[in-house]
Design a protein around this motif. Structure first.
Motif, PDB file in Angstrom:
ATOM      1  N   THR A  51       0.810  -1.220   0.000  1.00  0.00           N
ATOM      2  CA  THR A  51       0.000   0.000   0.000  1.00  0.00           C
ATOM      3  C   THR A  51       0.841   1.267   0.000  1.00  0.00           C
ATOM      4  O   THR A  51       0.512   2.242  -0.667  1.00  0.00           O
ATOM      5  CB  THR A  51      -0.939   0.016   1.213  1.00  0.00           C
ATOM      6  OG1 THR A  51      -0.165  -0.051   2.422  1.00  0.00           O
ATOM      7  CG2 THR A  51      -1.911  -1.164   1.160  1.00  0.00           C
ATOM      8  N   TYR A  63       4.468  -1.390   3.773  1.00  0.00           N
ATOM      9  CA  TYR A  63       3.173  -1.727   4.360  1.00  0.00           C
ATOM     10  C   TYR A  63       2.388  -2.583   3.378  1.00  0.00           C
ATOM     11  O   TYR A  63       2.306  -2.250   2.188  1.00  0.00           O
ATOM     12  CB  TYR A  63       2.395  -0.458   4.702  1.00  0.00           C
ATOM     13  CG  TYR A  63       2.887   0.223   5.968  1.00  0.00           C
ATOM     14  CD1 TYR A  63       2.369  -0.138   7.204  1.00  0.00           C
ATOM     15  CD2 TYR A  63       3.861   1.212   5.917  1.00  0.00           C
ATOM     16  CE1 TYR A  63       2.817   0.481   8.372  1.00  0.00           C
ATOM     17  CE2 TYR A  63       4.315   1.830   7.073  1.00  0.00           C
ATOM     18  CZ  TYR A  63       3.789   1.452   8.291  1.00  0.00           C
ATOM     19  OH  TYR A  63       4.233   2.061   9.451  1.00  0.00           O
ATOM     20  N   ALA A  65      -1.177  -5.044   2.503  1.00  0.00           N
ATOM     21  CA  ALA A  65      -2.540  -5.521   2.753  1.00  0.00           C
ATOM     22  C   ALA A  65      -2.628  -6.912   2.161  1.00  0.00           C
ATOM     23  O   ALA A  65      -2.517  -7.091   0.940  1.00  0.00           O
ATOM     24  CB  ALA A  65      -3.555  -4.586   2.101  1.00  0.00           C
ATOM     25  N   ASP A  69      -7.135 -10.134   4.337  1.00  0.00           N
ATOM     26  CA  ASP A  69      -7.485  -8.869   5.001  1.00  0.00           C
ATOM     27  C   ASP A  69      -6.551  -8.513   6.155  1.00  0.00           C
ATOM     28  O   ASP A  69      -6.771  -7.498   6.831  1.00  0.00           O
ATOM     29  CB  ASP A  69      -8.937  -8.869   5.507  1.00  0.00           C
ATOM     30  CG  ASP A  69      -9.934  -8.899   4.360  1.00  0.00           C
ATOM     31  OD1 ASP A  69      -9.602  -8.368   3.278  1.00  0.00           O
ATOM     32  OD2 ASP A  69     -11.024  -9.460   4.542  1.00  0.00           O
ATOM     33  N   GLN A  71      -3.287  -6.930   7.858  1.00  0.00           N
ATOM     34  CA  GLN A  71      -2.450  -5.781   7.544  1.00  0.00           C
ATOM     35  C   GLN A  71      -1.115  -5.959   8.263  1.00  0.00           C
ATOM     36  O   GLN A  71      -1.076  -6.347   9.430  1.00  0.00           O
ATOM     37  CB  GLN A  71      -3.115  -4.482   8.025  1.00  0.00           C
ATOM     38  CG  GLN A  71      -4.503  -4.233   7.469  1.00  0.00           C
ATOM     39  CD  GLN A  71      -4.465  -3.719   6.044  1.00  0.00           C
ATOM     40  OE1 GLN A  71      -3.545  -2.992   5.660  1.00  0.00           O
ATOM     41  NE2 GLN A  71      -5.450  -4.088   5.255  1.00  0.00           N
TER      42      GLN A  71
END
Length: 281
Positions: A51, A63, A65, A69, A71
């Motif tokens: 992301t 980062y 995803a 789902d 993170q």
């Protein structure tokens, strides 16, 4: 060892090529880095989306995803000789190319001849990334608005160690590595063996200001090399900046002409001008 400016330029170089990209494969050729790479990441990161990127101290952060789902964030440290670069999908892996992030049209490749770096996964469901053990003891970021002369002065009152050593420690402010610490102190006209707790507020203000200036100058200098992160040969090194004192022992000072001196502090070489940076009594 790549310093903060080198890591930040690496981030800026790869960011346009990884942000928003889906990881088709996470390939680990050699998991034996400073801390072993978790091989379960090959499944965890399959079809994950990067992301955005960030940096904390000398850690490059991706980062992600994930498909389920979840993170998380990958903490990437380049160790003593590591680098990251973007390569074409058919670029053969070399001996020290340990990890690939495979995207649709290209790859992000982690190269580390000495294997002192690391690639660590942090599940954000566990807690704030800044509470990760590798980040918890880090000082304030040098470009944070809260990093001021007053901040440095307040956080140095109980530090009896030499100011050069305190800057390298990274628990007051991160990112002032060996090269840049010598340059900052020269610009501030402060002897590197000066006791940290003896610094005045005025000296602390000069240090905070010059930390920002010197590190930003290094990042700006590296900006011209961003193209090297695409199809590069993986070689890394410090930017070819003009140094006033670093690695110039015996050469004339750029201000007074006297010979630059070299001493060893905390097993690291320190360079300074004894005339421009007089020792305090």
């Amino acid at each position: 060892m790549p310093e903060l400016p080198e890591v930040e330029v690496s981030r800026l170089g790869i960011d346009p090529h990884v942000r928003g990209q889906i990881i088709q494969q996470f390939i680990v050729r050699n998991a034996s880095l400073r801390w072993p790479v978790d091989l379960r990441l090959q499944e965890t990161l399959k079809n994950a989306t990067i992301t955005h990127t960030a940096r904390r101290g000398k850690y490059l952060i991706l980062y992600c995803a994930c498909e389920d789902d979840a993170q998380g964030a990958l903490l990437i440290h380049l160790g003593m000789s590591g680098s990251v670069r973007i390569v074409a999908p058919d670029t053969p892996a070399q001996k020290h190319d340990h990890i690939d992030w495979v995207f649709e049209t290209h790859r992000l490749r982690y190269h580390d001849p000495r294997r002192f770096g690391s690639v660590i996964w942090h599940d954000l469901a566990v807690g704030d990334l800044n509470l990760h053990p590798r980040l918890l003891s880090l000082g304030i970021e040098p470009f944070d608005d809260a990093f001021t002369g007053e901040y440095f002065y307040q956080h140095s009152r109980n530090r009896s160690q030499a100011i050069k050593v305190a800057l390298l420690a990274g628990d007051i402010v991160v990112g002032v590595g060996n090269i840049y610490a010598s340059e900052v102190l020269f610009r501030c006209k402060i002897h590197p063996e000066t006791s940290t707790k003896s610094l005045t507020l005025a000296q602390s203000k000069r240090i905070a200001a010059q930390v920002k200036i010197v590190l930003q100058a290094a990042i700006d200098k590296g900006g011209s090399t961003l193209k090297d992160f695409v199809n590069s040969d993986g070689k890394s090194g410090y930017f070819q900046m003009h140094y006033n004192v670093y690695d110039r022992a015996g050469e004339p000072c750029t201000v007074c002409g006297r010979a630059i001196q070299r001493i060893v502090q905390a097993q690291r070489a320190t360079y300074f001008c004894a005339h421009c940076q007089p020792a305090t009594q």
